[in-house]
Design a protein around this motif. Sequence first.
Motif, PDB file in Angstrom:
ATOM      1  N   TYR A 109       0.840  -1.202   0.000  1.00  0.00           N
ATOM      2  CA  TYR A 109       0.000   0.000   0.000  1.00  0.00           C
ATOM      3  C   TYR A 109       0.876   1.254   0.000  1.00  0.00           C
ATOM      4  O   TYR A 109       0.594   2.217  -0.718  1.00  0.00           O
ATOM      5  CB  TYR A 109      -0.921   0.012   1.223  1.00  0.00           C
ATOM      6  CG  TYR A 109      -1.982   1.095   1.156  1.00  0.00           C
ATOM      7  CD1 TYR A 109      -3.198   0.865   0.520  1.00  0.00           C
ATOM      8  CD2 TYR A 109      -1.758   2.350   1.726  1.00  0.00           C
ATOM      9  CE1 TYR A 109      -4.167   1.856   0.447  1.00  0.00           C
ATOM     10  CE2 TYR A 109      -2.718   3.350   1.653  1.00  0.00           C
ATOM     11  CZ  TYR A 109      -3.920   3.096   1.019  1.00  0.00           C
ATOM     12  OH  TYR A 109      -4.872   4.082   0.938  1.00  0.00           O
ATOM     13  N   TYR A 110       1.954   1.242   0.796  1.00  0.00           N
ATOM     14  CA  TYR A 110       2.845   2.395   0.820  1.00  0.00           C
ATOM     15  C   TYR A 110       3.520   2.605  -0.534  1.00  0.00           C
ATOM     16  O   TYR A 110       3.695   3.737  -0.993  1.00  0.00           O
ATOM     17  CB  TYR A 110       3.895   2.245   1.914  1.00  0.00           C
ATOM     18  CG  TYR A 110       4.906   3.367   1.922  1.00  0.00           C
ATOM     19  CD1 TYR A 110       4.494   4.694   2.021  1.00  0.00           C
ATOM     20  CD2 TYR A 110       6.271   3.116   1.804  1.00  0.00           C
ATOM     21  CE1 TYR A 110       5.402   5.736   2.009  1.00  0.00           C
ATOM     22  CE2 TYR A 110       7.189   4.150   1.799  1.00  0.00           C
ATOM     23  CZ  TYR A 110       6.758   5.456   1.895  1.00  0.00           C
ATOM     24  OH  TYR A 110       7.659   6.487   1.874  1.00  0.00           O
ATOM     25  N   HIS A 111       3.884   1.494  -1.184  1.00  0.00           N
ATOM     26  CA  HIS A 111       4.500   1.590  -2.509  1.00  0.00           C
ATOM     27  C   HIS A 111       3.554   2.301  -3.477  1.00  0.00           C
ATOM     28  O   HIS A 111       3.976   3.148  -4.279  1.00  0.00           O
ATOM     29  CB  HIS A 111       4.845   0.193  -3.025  1.00  0.00           C
ATOM     30  CG  HIS A 111       5.633   0.184  -4.304  1.00  0.00           C
ATOM     31  ND1 HIS A 111       5.060   0.419  -5.531  1.00  0.00           N
ATOM     32  CD2 HIS A 111       6.965  -0.016  -4.535  1.00  0.00           C
ATOM     33  CE1 HIS A 111       5.991   0.369  -6.474  1.00  0.00           C
ATOM     34  NE2 HIS A 111       7.144   0.102  -5.898  1.00  0.00           N
ATOM     35  N   LYS A 112       2.281   1.961  -3.393  1.00  0.00           N
ATOM     36  CA  LYS A 112       1.294   2.598  -4.261  1.00  0.00           C
ATOM     37  C   LYS A 112       1.183   4.099  -3.948  1.00  0.00           C
ATOM     38  O   LYS A 112       1.156   4.932  -4.863  1.00  0.00           O
ATOM     39  CB  LYS A 112      -0.063   1.922  -4.053  1.00  0.00           C
ATOM     40  CG  LYS A 112      -1.170   2.483  -4.936  1.00  0.00           C
ATOM     41  CD  LYS A 112      -2.454   1.679  -4.790  1.00  0.00           C
ATOM     42  CE  LYS A 112      -3.068   1.888  -3.428  1.00  0.00           C
ATOM     43  NZ  LYS A 112      -4.404   1.236  -3.318  1.00  0.00           N
ATOM     44  N   GLU A 113       1.153   4.447  -2.652  1.00  0.00           N
ATOM     45  CA  GLU A 113       1.058   5.848  -2.253  1.00  0.00           C
ATOM     46  C   GLU A 113       2.339   6.611  -2.608  1.00  0.00           C
ATOM     47  O   GLU A 113       2.299   7.775  -3.002  1.00  0.00           O
ATOM     48  CB  GLU A 113       0.779   5.950  -0.749  1.00  0.00           C
ATOM     49  CG  GLU A 113      -0.588   5.451  -0.334  1.00  0.00           C
ATOM     50  CD  GLU A 113      -1.712   6.266  -0.955  1.00  0.00           C
ATOM     51  OE1 GLU A 113      -1.561   7.496  -1.100  1.00  0.00           O
ATOM     52  OE2 GLU A 113      -2.748   5.671  -1.333  1.00  0.00           O
ATOM     53  N   PHE A 114       3.483   5.944  -2.466  1.00  0.00           N
ATOM     54  CA  PHE A 114       4.762   6.564  -2.818  1.00  0.00           C
ATOM     55  C   PHE A 114       4.772   6.926  -4.304  1.00  0.00           C
ATOM     56  O   PHE A 114       5.243   7.999  -4.697  1.00  0.00           O
ATOM     57  CB  PHE A 114       5.909   5.606  -2.489  1.00  0.00           C
ATOM     58  CG  PHE A 114       7.271   6.135  -2.831  1.00  0.00           C
ATOM     59  CD1 PHE A 114       7.983   6.899  -1.927  1.00  0.00           C
ATOM     60  CD2 PHE A 114       7.847   5.870  -4.073  1.00  0.00           C
ATOM     61  CE1 PHE A 114       9.245   7.395  -2.251  1.00  0.00           C
ATOM     62  CE2 PHE A 114       9.091   6.362  -4.402  1.00  0.00           C
ATOM     63  CZ  PHE A 114       9.800   7.128  -3.487  1.00  0.00           C
ATOM     64  N   THR A 115       4.255   6.016  -5.137  1.00  0.00           N
ATOM     65  CA  THR A 115       4.206   6.273  -6.578  1.00  0.00           C
ATOM     66  C   THR A 115       3.309   7.471  -6.883  1.00  0.00           C
ATOM     67  O   THR A 115       3.622   8.289  -7.760  1.00  0.00           O
ATOM     68  CB  THR A 115       3.695   5.022  -7.316  1.00  0.00           C
ATOM     69  OG1 THR A 115       4.551   3.916  -7.011  1.00  0.00           O
ATOM     70  CG2 THR A 115       3.690   5.247  -8.824  1.00  0.00           C
ATOM     71  N   LYS A 116       2.194   7.585  -6.169  1.00  0.00           N
ATOM     72  CA  LYS A 116       1.309   8.736  -6.354  1.00  0.00           C
ATOM     73  C   LYS A 116       2.030  10.040  -6.024  1.00  0.00           C
ATOM     74  O   LYS A 116       1.912  11.036  -6.747  1.00  0.00           O
ATOM     75  CB  LYS A 116       0.075   8.598  -5.449  1.00  0.00           C
ATOM     76  CG  LYS A 116      -0.926   7.560  -5.897  1.00  0.00           C
ATOM     77  CD  LYS A 116      -2.115   7.559  -4.950  1.00  0.00           C
ATOM     78  CE  LYS A 116      -3.134   6.495  -5.340  1.00  0.00           C
ATOM     79  NZ  LYS A 116      -4.271   6.469  -4.378  1.00  0.00           N
ATOM     80  N   ILE A 117       2.768  10.040  -4.895  1.00  0.00           N
ATOM     81  CA  ILE A 117       3.515  11.240  -4.491  1.00  0.00           C
ATOM     82  C   ILE A 117       4.541  11.598  -5.559  1.00  0.00           C
ATOM     83  O   ILE A 117       4.669  12.756  -5.973  1.00  0.00           O
ATOM     84  CB  ILE A 117       4.214  11.000  -3.137  1.00  0.00           C
ATOM     85  CG1 ILE A 117       3.174  10.828  -2.025  1.00  0.00           C
ATOM     86  CG2 ILE A 117       5.163  12.144  -2.806  1.00  0.00           C
ATOM     87  CD1 ILE A 117       3.764  10.343  -0.709  1.00  0.00           C
ATOM     88  N   LYS A 118       5.256  10.608  -6.023  1.00  0.00           N
ATOM     89  CA  LYS A 118       6.305  10.817  -7.026  1.00  0.00           C
ATOM     90  C   LYS A 118       5.736  11.407  -8.304  1.00  0.00           C
ATOM     91  O   LYS A 118       6.301  12.357  -8.866  1.00  0.00           O
ATOM     92  CB  LYS A 118       6.987   9.468  -7.298  1.00  0.00           C
ATOM     93  CG  LYS A 118       8.133   9.522  -8.281  1.00  0.00           C
ATOM     94  CD  LYS A 118       8.825   8.165  -8.362  1.00  0.00           C
ATOM     95  CE  LYS A 118       7.896   7.086  -8.864  1.00  0.00           C
ATOM     96  NZ  LYS A 118       8.575   5.800  -9.060  1.00  0.00           N
TER      97      LYS A 118
END
Length: 410
Positions: free
Chosen positions: A337-346
Amino acid sequence: MLIQCPECELQVSDKAIACPHCGYPMKETTKMRKPRNKNNKRCRLPNGFGQISEIKNRNLRNPFRAMVTVGKNSNGRPICKPLKPESYFPTYNDAYAALVEYNKNPYDLDSVISVKDLYKRWSKEHFKTLKSDSSVYAIENAWKYCSAVYGMKVIDLRARHIKGCIDEGVAKIKGVEKKADVYTKNKIKTLFNKMLDYAVEYELVDRNYSRTFNLSDDTIKEITTVKHEHIAFTDYEMELLWNNLDNEDYIDLLLIQCYSGWRPQELCLLETKNINIEDWTFKGGMKTEAGKDRIIPIHTKIQPLVKKRYDKAIGSNNVFLFTYPNKGRNINLTYNYYHKEFTKIKDSLGLNPEHRPHDGRKHFVTMAKKYNVDEYAIKYMVGHKISDITEKVYTDRELKWLREELEKIK
């Protein structure tokens, strides 16, 4: 009894085929018995070897059924079960050959399971030993490329089938069929290595064919040469993160990582009981002995961020510091889930597309060296092994000293 020959009228036995005097045939020509074809001679079954029965009066392609003797009843008569994985054969001798093969190395008939069922049994046990969701995800992703062998019997699985999954396996990712990249190929090989080790341990098979070969030289070369290094954030990117703290979820988590050096999985597993707001310390860690249960000071720049998360978790009776909404309740944050959110931030902030969730840890180490933080303080805070015996065994570093070193980072 003697009779008269119709030709020479001499006395002849009534059992004579021809007259011994003139050769006149005394009986109609009898049909010669057809000699048995030696190739069709049926092999005799030894006691306790099994049974072969022919199903007659039905037009079957495989009419011969092989049964295996598994014991005896109270009357001493054999108890038989159908041979697995196949019990029906086109000829008697085919069934006999299958029984010979079985009796060379008898196996539990109930253990003849499919590769898919083996994966379910093995993964259920193996996943309990993994410490991060990312490790589970990597195995599940590799398994998607192995659909060609899902229905195969484990005892029939050979090296060529495993190689087929590695080289030709296709998985549907987001609706698009894809072949495995070099990293996934390595994961597929590791998956079969461990899964078939499990099968050997539980005597489901007698050999692990996955360990009879190595990945191709080209694949190994590509794995070793193509390496994606972690990269620190630039000053401009850090400014973007701070300026958008209230605009994007989980930017606070990324900033906390940049000033503490936690691995993403370690951040996700931080518990509120291990956050000391009075002394401003974290306690957590995983993966290595040096990384477990380490106490890290909380940098002054991220103390407000940690306090906000802490108060929210306590107010919601959450065990973990970082959570995400799931089916109407908050549960502990997972790496996926964090990986998905990290990609959104990026993507939202236009950060370097090569950034990955571990880069906050890379940034921490980079900044620590830039501001001349003590080498052993860095190793301790990121959970790396200290090989220097004097430092490791005889030096007792105080938390105050760690905090002073940490605060050098601006």
